[in-house]
Motif scaffolding. Structure first.
Motif, PDB file in Angstrom:
ATOM      1  N   MET A   1      -6.845 -12.301   2.488  1.00 49.81           N
ATOM      2  CA  MET A   1      -6.377 -10.913   2.402  1.00 49.81           C
ATOM      3  C   MET A   1      -7.454  -9.963   2.877  1.00 49.81           C
ATOM      4  O   MET A   1      -8.648 -10.245   2.756  1.00 49.81           O
ATOM      5  N   ASN A   2      -7.006  -8.839   3.382  1.00 52.59           N
ATOM      6  CA  ASN A   2      -7.913  -7.858   3.949  1.00 52.59           C
ATOM      7  C   ASN A   2      -7.724  -6.510   3.241  1.00 52.59           C
ATOM      8  O   ASN A   2      -6.614  -5.983   3.181  1.00 52.59           O
ATOM      9  N   TYR A   3      -8.818  -5.993   2.699  1.00 54.34           N
ATOM     10  CA  TYR A   3      -8.794  -4.696   2.015  1.00 54.34           C
ATOM     11  C   TYR A   3      -9.766  -3.739   2.700  1.00 54.34           C
ATOM     12  O   TYR A   3     -10.709  -4.162   3.376  1.00 54.34           O
ATOM     13  N   ILE A   4      -9.558  -2.449   2.480  1.00 51.62           N
ATOM     14  CA  ILE A   4     -10.523  -1.433   2.886  1.00 51.62           C
ATOM     15  C   ILE A   4     -10.830  -0.558   1.670  1.00 51.62           C
ATOM     16  O   ILE A   4      -9.910  -0.036   1.027  1.00 51.62           O
ATOM     17  N   ASP A   5     -12.103  -0.440   1.358  1.00 45.72           N
ATOM     18  CA  ASP A   5     -12.536   0.509   0.338  1.00 45.72           C
ATOM     19  C   ASP A   5     -12.746   1.840   1.053  1.00 45.72           C
ATOM     20  O   ASP A   5     -13.736   2.031   1.761  1.00 45.72           O
ATOM     21  N   THR A   6     -11.809   2.752   0.877  1.00 45.56           N
ATOM     22  CA  THR A   6     -11.827   3.996   1.657  1.00 45.56           C
ATOM     23  C   THR A   6     -12.765   5.060   1.096  1.00 45.56           C
ATOM     24  O   THR A   6     -12.853   6.158   1.663  1.00 45.56           O
ATOM     25  N   HIS A   7     -13.466   4.750  -0.005  1.00 43.02           N
ATOM     26  CA  HIS A   7     -14.345   5.770  -0.584  1.00 43.02           C
ATOM     27  C   HIS A   7     -15.405   5.091  -1.443  1.00 43.02           C
ATOM     28  O   HIS A   7     -15.164   4.765  -2.602  1.00 43.02           O
ATOM     29  N   THR A   8     -16.573   4.881  -0.865  1.00 44.69           N
ATOM     30  CA  THR A   8     -17.672   4.275  -1.616  1.00 44.69           C
ATOM     31  C   THR A   8     -19.001   4.901  -1.223  1.00 44.69           C
ATOM     32  O   THR A   8     -19.273   5.105  -0.046  1.00 44.69           O
ATOM     33  N   THR A 191       5.836   6.662  -6.540  1.00 45.09           N
ATOM     34  CA  THR A 191       5.545   6.915  -5.129  1.00 45.09           C
ATOM     35  C   THR A 191       5.561   5.651  -4.281  1.00 45.09           C
ATOM     36  O   THR A 191       5.842   5.713  -3.086  1.00 45.09           O
ATOM     37  N   GLY A 192       5.244   4.512  -4.873  1.00 45.36           N
ATOM     38  CA  GLY A 192       5.181   3.281  -4.096  1.00 45.36           C
ATOM     39  C   GLY A 192       3.946   3.224  -3.220  1.00 45.36           C
ATOM     40  O   GLY A 192       3.037   4.052  -3.331  1.00 45.36           O
ATOM     41  N   LEU A 193       3.921   2.265  -2.311  1.00 51.36           N
ATOM     42  CA  LEU A 193       2.736   1.993  -1.506  1.00 51.36           C
ATOM     43  C   LEU A 193       2.622   2.838  -0.236  1.00 51.36           C
ATOM     44  O   LEU A 193       1.560   2.902   0.370  1.00 51.36           O
ATOM     45  N   TYR A 219     -14.714  -4.367  -6.487  1.00 51.93           N
ATOM     46  CA  TYR A 219     -13.673  -4.065  -7.477  1.00 51.93           C
ATOM     47  C   TYR A 219     -12.436  -3.429  -6.843  1.00 51.93           C
ATOM     48  O   TYR A 219     -11.453  -3.155  -7.547  1.00 51.93           O
ATOM     49  N   THR A 220     -12.474  -3.211  -5.543  1.00 55.39           N
ATOM     50  CA  THR A 220     -11.260  -2.823  -4.823  1.00 55.39           C
ATOM     51  C   THR A 220     -10.136  -3.801  -5.120  1.00 55.39           C
ATOM     52  O   THR A 220      -8.962  -3.419  -5.244  1.00 55.39           O
ATOM     53  N   VAL A 221     -10.487  -5.054  -5.255  1.00 53.92           N
ATOM     54  CA  VAL A 221      -9.492  -6.098  -5.525  1.00 53.92           C
ATOM     55  C   VAL A 221      -8.830  -5.861  -6.877  1.00 53.92           C
ATOM     56  O   VAL A 221      -7.613  -6.066  -7.029  1.00 53.92           O
ATOM     57  N   LEU A 222      -9.587  -5.430  -7.875  1.00 50.63           N
ATOM     58  CA  LEU A 222      -9.014  -5.170  -9.197  1.00 50.63           C
ATOM     59  C   LEU A 222      -8.025  -4.013  -9.162  1.00 50.63           C
ATOM     60  O   LEU A 222      -7.001  -4.032  -9.857  1.00 50.63           O
ATOM     61  N   VAL A 223      -8.326  -3.020  -8.350  1.00 48.42           N
ATOM     62  CA  VAL A 223      -7.393  -1.897  -8.187  1.00 48.42           C
ATOM     63  C   VAL A 223      -6.105  -2.392  -7.538  1.00 48.42           C
ATOM     64  O   VAL A 223      -4.997  -2.045  -7.966  1.00 48.42           O
ATOM     65  N   ALA A 224      -6.236  -3.225  -6.509  1.00 48.69           N
ATOM     66  CA  ALA A 224      -5.057  -3.777  -5.831  1.00 48.69           C
ATOM     67  C   ALA A 224      -4.217  -4.611  -6.789  1.00 48.69           C
ATOM     68  O   ALA A 224      -2.974  -4.529  -6.774  1.00 48.69           O
ATOM     69  N   GLU A 225      -4.869  -5.394  -7.620  1.00 49.15           N
ATOM     70  CA  GLU A 225      -4.143  -6.231  -8.585  1.00 49.15           C
ATOM     71  C   GLU A 225      -3.390  -5.372  -9.597  1.00 49.15           C
ATOM     72  O   GLU A 225      -2.257  -5.697  -9.980  1.00 49.15           O
ATOM     73  N   LYS A 226      -3.994  -4.254 -10.021  1.00 48.30           N
ATOM     74  CA  LYS A 226      -3.319  -3.358 -10.963  1.00 48.30           C
ATOM     75  C   LYS A 226      -2.092  -2.720 -10.318  1.00 48.30           C
ATOM     76  O   LYS A 226      -1.016  -2.646 -10.938  1.00 48.30           O
ATOM     77  N   ILE A 227      -2.227  -2.268  -9.077  1.00 53.93           N
ATOM     78  CA  ILE A 227      -1.094  -1.668  -8.371  1.00 53.93           C
ATOM     79  C   ILE A 227       0.016  -2.688  -8.184  1.00 53.93           C
ATOM     80  O   ILE A 227       1.208  -2.383  -8.371  1.00 53.93           O
ATOM     81  N   ALA A 228      -0.342  -3.911  -7.846  1.00 56.05           N
ATOM     82  CA  ALA A 228       0.652  -4.980  -7.678  1.00 56.05           C
ATOM     83  C   ALA A 228       1.417  -5.211  -8.978  1.00 56.05           C
ATOM     84  O   ALA A 228       2.647  -5.376  -8.977  1.00 56.05           O
ATOM     85  N   ALA A 229       0.690  -5.207 -10.097  1.00 61.82           N
ATOM     86  CA  ALA A 229       1.337  -5.412 -11.395  1.00 61.82           C
ATOM     87  C   ALA A 229       2.272  -4.258 -11.732  1.00 61.82           C
ATOM     88  O   ALA A 229       3.385  -4.473 -12.244  1.00 61.82           O
ATOM     89  N   LEU A 231       3.864  -2.302  -9.661  1.00 65.53           N
ATOM     90  CA  LEU A 231       5.023  -2.280  -8.767  1.00 65.53           C
ATOM     91  C   LEU A 231       5.790  -3.598  -8.762  1.00 65.53           C
ATOM     92  O   LEU A 231       6.826  -3.701  -8.100  1.00 65.53           O
ATOM     93  N   GLN A 232       5.247  -4.581  -9.477  1.00 67.25           N
ATOM     94  CA  GLN A 232       5.861  -5.915  -9.549  1.00 67.25           C
ATOM     95  C   GLN A 232       6.063  -6.507  -8.155  1.00 67.25           C
ATOM     96  O   GLN A 232       7.140  -6.985  -7.799  1.00 67.25           O
ATOM     97  N   ILE A 233       4.976  -6.447  -7.377  1.00 64.21           N
ATOM     98  CA  ILE A 233       4.960  -7.035  -6.044  1.00 64.21           C
ATOM     99  C   ILE A 233       3.706  -7.886  -5.921  1.00 64.21           C
ATOM    100  O   ILE A 233       2.866  -7.924  -6.829  1.00 64.21           O
ATOM    101  N   SER A 234       3.546  -8.542  -4.808  1.00 68.04           N
ATOM    102  CA  SER A 234       2.380  -9.402  -4.620  1.00 68.04           C
ATOM    103  C   SER A 234       1.145  -8.584  -4.257  1.00 68.04           C
ATOM    104  O   SER A 234       1.251  -7.503  -3.670  1.00 68.04           O
ATOM    105  N   VAL A 235      -0.013  -9.135  -4.599  1.00 71.04           N
ATOM    106  CA  VAL A 235      -1.266  -8.509  -4.197  1.00 71.04           C
ATOM    107  C   VAL A 235      -1.373  -8.503  -2.674  1.00 71.04           C
ATOM    108  O   VAL A 235      -1.934  -7.565  -2.088  1.00 71.04           O
ATOM    109  N   GLU A 236      -0.837  -9.531  -2.036  1.00 76.13           N
ATOM    110  CA  GLU A 236      -0.855  -9.604  -0.583  1.00 76.13           C
ATOM    111  C   GLU A 236      -0.149  -8.395   0.040  1.00 76.13           C
ATOM    112  O   GLU A 236      -0.623  -7.835   1.029  1.00 76.13           O
ATOM    113  N   GLU A 237       0.969  -7.985  -0.547  1.00 72.44           N
ATOM    114  CA  GLU A 237       1.694  -6.829  -0.015  1.00 72.44           C
ATOM    115  C   GLU A 237       0.886  -5.548  -0.199  1.00 72.44           C
ATOM    116  O   GLU A 237       0.859  -4.692   0.693  1.00 72.44           O
ATOM    117  N   VAL A 238       0.221  -5.424  -1.340  1.00 68.74           N
ATOM    118  CA  VAL A 238      -0.629  -4.260  -1.576  1.00 68.74           C
ATOM    119  C   VAL A 238      -1.752  -4.212  -0.547  1.00 68.74           C
ATOM    120  O   VAL A 238      -2.030  -3.164   0.051  1.00 68.74           O
TER     121      VAL A 238
END
Length: 252
Positions: A1-8, A191-193, A219-229, A231-238
């Motif tokens: 999976m590929n994430y971007i931390d847009t503010h660090t 609002t959704g993704l 910890y960007t990953v932890l934020v993604a996991e929370k959003i996935a939970a 919205l009840q979708i996969s972390v991959e989709e987030v």
């Protein structure tokens, strides 16, 4: 999976002892890029040195509202000189902060408008800091229909979120989404993704279970996991959607 931390703020002194290790940990977890918002002239050089040392770290340029004091015009001149001399990914972070001090409210508005006009002239998105001033920042943004950007560290109401989305702006969602009673569960669900990008604001606002400690880009990953939970979708989709949103906004 590929994430971007847009503010660090990975360039700040809190990371002087282990900056490379922090970036390596995050990269190993799938964070491909780290977008660094500017604060003021006291840290610009350190930010640019970090960008030079780590190709995945990309710099913004601007004057943080908490740095708008009596000498704010000098700060604006420094930022503008940088913006006209070289490429950045955004003008930021800029905006309004009425949490700590309202002494320089007029100057904050002046600096905000000035930097917005620079962003429009140079065709950059903006990254907005809006602590205790979300409604005021929305009112400013609504005056510039061609403007694009993100409300960093969004922690407002669903009504505010909808107004922001109506302007075409994104919501920057970070560790606050994991805080109990923060209210962001309703915002994310409502609002959704489509209008969300991920961020950490490291070293600040670490997500649960690290709340109160130094935040890190990993910890960007932890934020993604929370959003996935939520919205009840996969972390991959987030990951897929928020990364596409970030690349679209920041033209990466």
């Amino acid at each position: 999976m590929n994430y971007i931390d847009t503010h660090t703020h990975i360039y700040l002194s809190e990371f002087d002892e282990d900056r490379a290790a922090c970036i390596a940990r995050a990269t190993a977890a799938g964070i491909s890029h780290f977008y660094m918002p500017a604060v003021d002239a006291s840290t610009h050089q350190k930010m640019l040195e970090t960008e030079s040392s780590f190709p995945s770290c990309l710099a913004m340029m601007g004057v943080h509202p908490c740095s708008v004091k009596m000498d704010f015009e000098k700060e604006l001149q420094v930022a503008e000189t940088y913006l006209r001399e070289r490429k950045f990914i955004a003008v930021g972070e800029i905006g309004l902060d009425f949490y700590w001090d309202k002494t320089f409210m007029r100057e904050q508005y002046h600096a905000f408008h000035y930097q917005i006009k620079l962003a429009l002239e140079l065709d950059y998105p903006i990254v907005i800091h809006s602590r205790n001033a979300t409604d005021e920042c929305i009112e400013v943004v609504q005056q510039y229909p061609a403007l694009r950007g993100v409300f960093h560290c969004f922690s407002g109401s669903i009504d505010q979120a909808k107004k922001i989305i109506a302007t075409g702006f994104y919501l920057g969602i970070g560790g606050v989404a994991t805080f109990k009673n923060a209210g962001l569960d309703k915002v994310v669900a409502g609002t959704g993704l489509k209008n969300i990008v991920l961020e950490t604001d490291a070293p600040y606002l670490a997500p649960v279970p690290h709340r109160g400690k130094r935040n890190e880009p990993v910890y960007t990953v932890l934020v993604a996991e929370k959003i996935a939970a939520l919205l009840q979708i996969s972390v991959e989709e987030v990951a897929l959607t928020t990364t596409a949103n970030a690349k679209n906004l920041f033209s990466q």
